[in-house]
Write a protein that holds these residues in place. Structure first.
Motif, short mmCIF file in Angstrom:
data_model
loop_
_atom_site.label_atom_id
_atom_site.label_comp_id
_atom_site.label_asym_id
_atom_site.label_seq_id
_atom_site.Cartn_x
_atom_site.Cartn_y
_atom_site.Cartn_z
N VAL A 79 8.63 -5.50 -5.42
CA VAL A 79 8.32 -4.08 -5.27
C VAL A 79 7.95 -3.78 -3.81
N HIS A 80 7.24 -4.71 -3.16
CA HIS A 80 6.84 -4.52 -1.76
C HIS A 80 8.05 -4.46 -0.83
N HIS A 81 9.16 -5.10 -1.23
CA HIS A 81 10.36 -5.10 -0.39
C HIS A 81 11.34 -4.00 -0.77
N SER A 82 10.92 -3.10 -1.67
CA SER A 82 11.75 -1.94 -2.01
C SER A 82 11.89 -1.06 -0.78
N ALA A 83 13.04 -0.37 -0.69
CA ALA A 83 13.26 0.53 0.45
C ALA A 83 12.53 1.86 0.29
N ASN A 84 11.95 2.09 -0.87
CA ASN A 84 11.18 3.32 -1.10
C ASN A 84 9.78 3.14 -0.53
N GLN A 85 9.39 4.03 0.39
CA GLN A 85 8.14 3.78 1.14
C GLN A 85 6.89 3.70 0.27
N ILE A 86 6.87 4.47 -0.82
CA ILE A 86 5.68 4.42 -1.68
C ILE A 86 5.50 3.00 -2.23
N GLN A 87 6.63 2.36 -2.54
CA GLN A 87 6.55 0.98 -3.04
C GLN A 87 6.36 -0.01 -1.88
N THR A 88 7.02 0.26 -0.73
CA THR A 88 6.85 -0.64 0.43
C THR A 88 5.38 -0.72 0.82
N ASP A 89 4.70 0.43 0.77
CA ASP A 89 3.29 0.46 1.18
C ASP A 89 2.38 0.12 0.00
N SER A 90 2.69 -0.96 -0.69
CA SER A 90 1.85 -1.42 -1.80
C SER A 90 2.09 -2.91 -2.00
N ASN A 91 1.31 -3.52 -2.88
CA ASN A 91 1.46 -4.95 -3.21
C ASN A 91 1.49 -5.83 -1.95
N TYR A 92 0.40 -5.73 -1.16
CA TYR A 92 0.34 -6.42 0.13
C TYR A 92 -0.12 -7.88 0.04
N ALA A 93 -0.72 -8.26 -1.09
CA ALA A 93 -1.39 -9.57 -1.15
C ALA A 93 -0.43 -10.73 -0.90
N ASP A 133 -4.95 -6.61 -4.31
CA ASP A 133 -4.28 -5.31 -4.44
C ASP A 133 -4.93 -4.46 -5.52
N PHE A 134 -5.38 -5.10 -6.59
CA PHE A 134 -6.04 -4.34 -7.65
C PHE A 134 -7.42 -3.87 -7.17
N LEU A 135 -8.10 -4.76 -6.44
CA LEU A 135 -9.45 -4.46 -5.94
C LEU A 135 -9.43 -3.32 -4.91
N PHE A 136 -8.45 -3.34 -4.01
CA PHE A 136 -8.38 -2.34 -2.94
C PHE A 136 -7.38 -1.21 -3.27
N ARG A 137 -7.02 -1.10 -4.53
CA ARG A 137 -6.22 0.01 -5.06
C ARG A 137 -4.89 0.19 -4.32
N SER A 138 -4.22 -0.91 -4.05
CA SER A 138 -2.91 -0.82 -3.39
C SER A 138 -1.81 -1.43 -4.26
N ALA A 139 -2.10 -1.63 -5.54
CA ALA A 139 -1.10 -2.25 -6.43
C ALA A 139 -0.13 -1.21 -6.97
N SER A 140 1.16 -1.56 -6.95
CA SER A 140 2.19 -0.74 -7.61
C SER A 140 2.68 -1.53 -8.81
N PRO A 141 3.03 -0.83 -9.89
CA PRO A 141 3.52 -1.57 -11.07
C PRO A 141 4.87 -2.22 -10.81
N THR A 142 5.13 -3.31 -11.51
CA THR A 142 6.45 -3.93 -11.42
C THR A 142 7.44 -3.04 -12.17
N VAL A 143 8.74 -3.23 -11.91
CA VAL A 143 9.73 -2.41 -12.60
C VAL A 143 10.34 -3.23 -13.75
N PRO A 144 10.78 -2.54 -14.81
CA PRO A 144 11.15 -3.22 -16.06
C PRO A 144 12.25 -4.27 -15.94
N ASP A 145 13.21 -4.08 -15.01
CA ASP A 145 14.33 -5.03 -14.94
C ASP A 145 14.08 -6.16 -13.95
N LYS A 146 12.82 -6.52 -13.76
CA LYS A 146 12.39 -7.56 -12.81
C LYS A 146 12.72 -7.18 -11.37
N GLY A 147 13.02 -5.92 -11.13
CA GLY A 147 13.29 -5.45 -9.77
C GLY A 147 14.74 -5.52 -9.36
#
Ligand SMILES: [Zn+2]
Length: 276
Positions: free
Chosen positions: A195-209, A216-230
């Motif tokens: 998800v962090h390597h997605s070209a969509n910036q909202i997803q790029t700017d998440s899942n930094y760990a 990421d959960f602690l600092f509220r930067s987690a994005s959910p995974t996508v259903p088809d494993k990405g």
């Protein structure tokens, strides 16, 4: 000790590539040899940078009379096992913070964008970093290590853990959903990091760990995974996808261009690629 770190890089890369062959994310397996060559050349440059800074660290320690286990961590009276735990938590939090800053501060993004400009994601992407970015990371960590002076084996153990988890999380592997779900409660997994390597910036700017996904959960930067494993995600950045921008020369020079063609898809809220 650096030879143990280099051995860990080679070993984790080999295991990850075997996993990619055994549990491929895509039915059609590709062997993008030229892309691998570029990424692995950048890996070699990153290792050289690490070697250079390790030598600088060793010389600085000698000059300042710092010995492992004699710094702030030991001064707090922590027993050795607690120093090990503190070393893992501190180093992973520093890595998380620097990664998050690299997405927010324009000149840091110029260096970090090279990592995101890979238009496919696999184990070799792990080490696709501009040498300038490796240098910045080392220069941030060096003074902190001098002040904290953690047990040297704890630093090595964290470094090996980080490179192993990072290689695993970048790999193009289709883990069973239940296993990825269980693992990502503690560590970064392929579906979580894709998800962090997605070209969509909202997803790029998440899942930094890097190691512990809990950051990421602690600092509220987690994005959910996508259903088809990405599989459906567009990997990379919106621009700079053409062959001319993917050569080694173009990658190495990209951060220094007055205007660079590296940007994710979507509204840019925190950075600009125009040189100021
Ligand atoms: Zn990133």
């Amino acid at each position: 000790m650096i030879h143990l770190y280099i051995a860990a890089i080679i070993f984790s890369l080999t295991v990850a590539m075997l996993l990619e062959a055994a549990l491929p994310l895509f039915a059609e397996s590709k062997a993008p040899l030229l892309r691998w060559f570029r990424n692995l050349t950048l890996s070699a440059l990153a290792v050289c940078t690490t070697l250079l800074v390790s030598a600088l660290f060793w010389a600085s320690s000698r000059a300042l009379g710092v010995t492992p286990g004699s710094g702030a961590l030991a001064a707090m009276g922590l027993p050795i096992w607690a120093q090990w735990i503190a070393t893992f938590i501190l180093l992973d939090t520093i890595t998380y913070t620097l990664h998050r800053l690299s997405h927010a501060v324009p000149w840091l993004w110029r260096l970090h964008a090279i990592h995101h400009s890979d238009i496919e994601l696999d184990a070799t992407t792990t080490h696709r970093h501009h040498p300038g970015e490796s240098m910045v990371a080392a220069l941030v960590n060096l003074p902190l290590l001098l002040i904290l002076a953690p047990p040297v084996w704890a630093v090595l153990a964290y470094s090996i853990t980080a490179v192993t988890v990072a290689t695993f999380s970048h790999s193009s592997v289709a883990l069973p959903d239940w296993l990825d779900k269980v693992l990502r409660r503690l560590i970064v997994t392929p579906a979580f990091h894709r998800v962090h390597h997605s070209a969509n910036q909202i997803q790029t700017d998440s899942n930094y760990a890097t190691v512990f996904s809990v950051l990421d959960f602690l600092f509220r930067s987690a994005s959910p995974t996508v259903p088809d494993k990405g599989r459906s995600l567009t990997i990379g950045l919106e621009t700079g996808r053409d062959p001319a921008n993917q050569t080694l020369k173009a990658i190495l020079l990209a951060p220094f261009r007055r205007k660079i063609a590296l940007d994710p898809i979507g509204p840019s809220t925190t950075r600009t690629n125009s040189a100021s």
